[in-house]
Design a protein around this motif. Structure first.
Motif, PDB file in Angstrom:
ATOM      1  N   GLY A  33       0.830  -1.196   0.000  1.00 50.52           N
ATOM      2  CA  GLY A  33       0.000   0.000   0.000  1.00 50.52           C
ATOM      3  C   GLY A  33       0.866   1.247   0.000  1.00 50.52           C
ATOM      4  N   ASP A  34       0.297   2.360  -0.362  1.00 47.65           N
ATOM      5  CA  ASP A  34       1.035   3.622  -0.389  1.00 47.65           C
ATOM      6  C   ASP A  34       1.027   4.274   0.979  1.00 47.65           C
ATOM      7  N   VAL A  35       2.229   4.751   1.396  1.00 41.99           N
ATOM      8  CA  VAL A  35       2.328   5.517   2.635  1.00 41.99           C
ATOM      9  C   VAL A  35       3.025   6.844   2.317  1.00 41.99           C
ATOM     10  N   SER A  36       2.787   7.853   3.114  1.00 43.32           N
ATOM     11  CA  SER A  36       3.372   9.180   2.882  1.00 43.32           C
ATOM     12  C   SER A  36       3.998   9.715   4.154  1.00 43.32           C
ATOM     13  N   CYS A  37       4.912  10.658   3.954  1.00 42.68           N
ATOM     14  CA  CYS A  37       5.555  11.301   5.099  1.00 42.68           C
ATOM     15  C   CYS A  37       5.876  12.749   4.738  1.00 42.68           C
ATOM     16  N   LEU A  38       5.578  13.640   5.627  1.00 43.81           N
ATOM     17  CA  LEU A  38       5.908  15.046   5.446  1.00 43.81           C
ATOM     18  C   LEU A  38       7.260  15.341   6.092  1.00 43.81           C
ATOM     19  N   TYR A  39       8.005  16.270   5.481  1.00 41.41           N
ATOM     20  CA  TYR A  39       9.245  16.730   6.104  1.00 41.41           C
ATOM     21  C   TYR A  39       9.515  18.158   5.641  1.00 41.41           C
TER      22      TYR A  39
END
Length: 425
Positions: free
Chosen positions: A324-330
């Motif tokens: 599945g797709d996961v995201s992360c902000l930075y």
């Protein structure tokens, strides 16, 4: 096992032979292309390499039989035209042509014996002895420059004329070391050609009040040091020392700031016994304070989010990953700082008070670095490079003094390049 013992060296030798043949053919193909494009000398060089690897390569042999005679003919025709010309430097050029012609012959002479493997025919080429031509052109070239030097040396005592005379005597020696008395005549002309330049301390008009150290002194010392270390620049140059300059300025109750125009500079130059005087100004020094900008970014990746158990067709229990797709902000941060310095210089002819050369330069030294910090989300979405930025500590910029000094170093290089070109003329 015994069979393998003998097989491995055989395989190795075979690979070497195949590699050599491949290289040989590749060189021949390159030479053929060069020949078609009219680049005969490059074609000869490449084809000679091919035949050095495999002297019996018939295609390369045939190509050499085309290239070599044609190249010799072209060179000899050029030499004949040059010999019949009125070119004052024809002996210099003839020496170069004969030397290169002899080098072309040597390349072919040094090849192993070339024999056609099918017919047994040995290939021969015509070679000439160009050594008498080389000696004659070299001697005549040396005599031409020696005679030119004498004419120039007798025509006037100005530094420019004597400099040209010295150069002619030097050229005579380059063709034949110790030709006649060219060495002593060169040294005599060189001494008369020496130009004495007084390089004054630069004025600091930037308003920095020595905040960044002795930049004017650093700049002048760098220019003087570079000129003295370069033999081609210092051959006809004498730099008047700082002590001599300071003594004269003190006697005349002047500072470097008193040299406000060409006339006053020329007057000080006369007192110093200089032919030319160089003055300069630090016009502006700007330091750009560190500044940080940030940019919110997001990365997404397809990763394993869970696992499930299932029964395969044979009734065995298996486990498979669920992707599945996961995201992360930075946040990516970029910090910058910089320094800029502008300076000018003028070289004045002492005898006339006229400006010989004048210019100004601006140099910059910019620094920047980046790092990042993780925000909300799944860290697995981040690339290795982003993770490295996140793990990185916030960078510290160089000090203002360091950045300014780096800019001064660049500025010094700009000055040195132009001043060297000027004194070498």
């Amino acid at each position: 096992m015994r069979f393998l013992k003998y097989l491995m060296p055989l395989i190795f030798i075979t690979l070497l032979l195949v590699s050599g043949c491949s290289k040989n053919v590749s060189l021949y193909n390159t030479a053929k292309k060069q020949y078609k494009h009219g680049n005969l000398e490059a074609a000869l060089q490449t084809n000679v390499q091919s035949l050095t690897i495999k002297p019996g390569y018939v295609k390369a042999q045939d190509l050499l039989k085309d290239i070599y005679p044609r190249l010799i003919r072209i060179r000899e025709e050029k030499i004949a035209k040059l010999a019949a010309s009125d070119d004052v430097l024809k002996w210099d050029k003839l020496y170069k042509e004969y030397t290169e012609l002899d080098a072309i012959q040597t390349k072919v002479k040094d090849l192993p014996r070339l024999m056609n493997p099918k017919t047994g025919e040995v290939i021969y080429f015509d070679f000439k002895d160009y050594n008498p031509n080389i000696r004659e052109s070299k001697t005549n070239a040396a005599e031409y420059h020696y005679s030119s030097g004498i004419k120039l040396a007798r025509s006037g005592n100005s530094t420019d004329i004597q400099k040209e005379a010295a150069k002619e005597f030097k050229l005579a020696q380059e063709f034949i070391p110790g030709y006649k008395d060219s060495a002593s005549r060169y040294e005599q002309a060189r001494k008369l050609a020496i130009k004495r330049i007084a390089i004054m301390a630069f004025e600091d008009k930037s308003g920095s009040k020595s905040k960044y150290g002795g930049i004017p002194e650093m700049l002048v010392d760098s220019i003087i040091g570079s000129l003295l270390q370069d033999k081609s620049a210092s051959e006809f140059l004498e730099i008047i020392t700082r002590d001599q300059i300071n003594t004269v300025l003190l006697e005349q109750k002047l500072g470097a700031s008193g040299l406000v125009d060409e006339k006053s500079s020329a007057n000080v130059g006369m007192l110093l016994g200089a032919h030319e005087i160089m003055t300069g100004k630090i016009l502006q020094i700007n330091y750009v304070q560190p500044r940080t900008v940030d940019l919110e970014k997001k990365e997404t990746a397809n990763v394993t989010v869970s696992e499930e158990t299932y029964i395969d067709v044979e009734g065995n229990e298996r486990t498979r990953a669920i992707k599945g797709d996961v995201s992360c902000l930075y946040t990516k941060y970029t910090k910058t700082a910089g320094a800029q310095i502008t300076a000018s210089y003028t070289i004045v002819d002492v005898s006339t008070g006229r400006i010989k050369i004048q210019d100004n330069f601006t140099s910059e030294e910019n620094w920047s670095d980046v790092w990042a910090r993780k925000g909300a989300g799944d860290e697995r979405a981040l690339s290795p490079s982003t993770k490295a930025l996140i793990a990185k500590s916030e960078p510290l910029p160089p000090s203002d003094v360091e950045l300014v000094n780096r800019a001064v170093s660049k500025l010094s290089g700009m000055f040195i390049s132009q001043i060297k070109n000027y004194v070498k003329r």
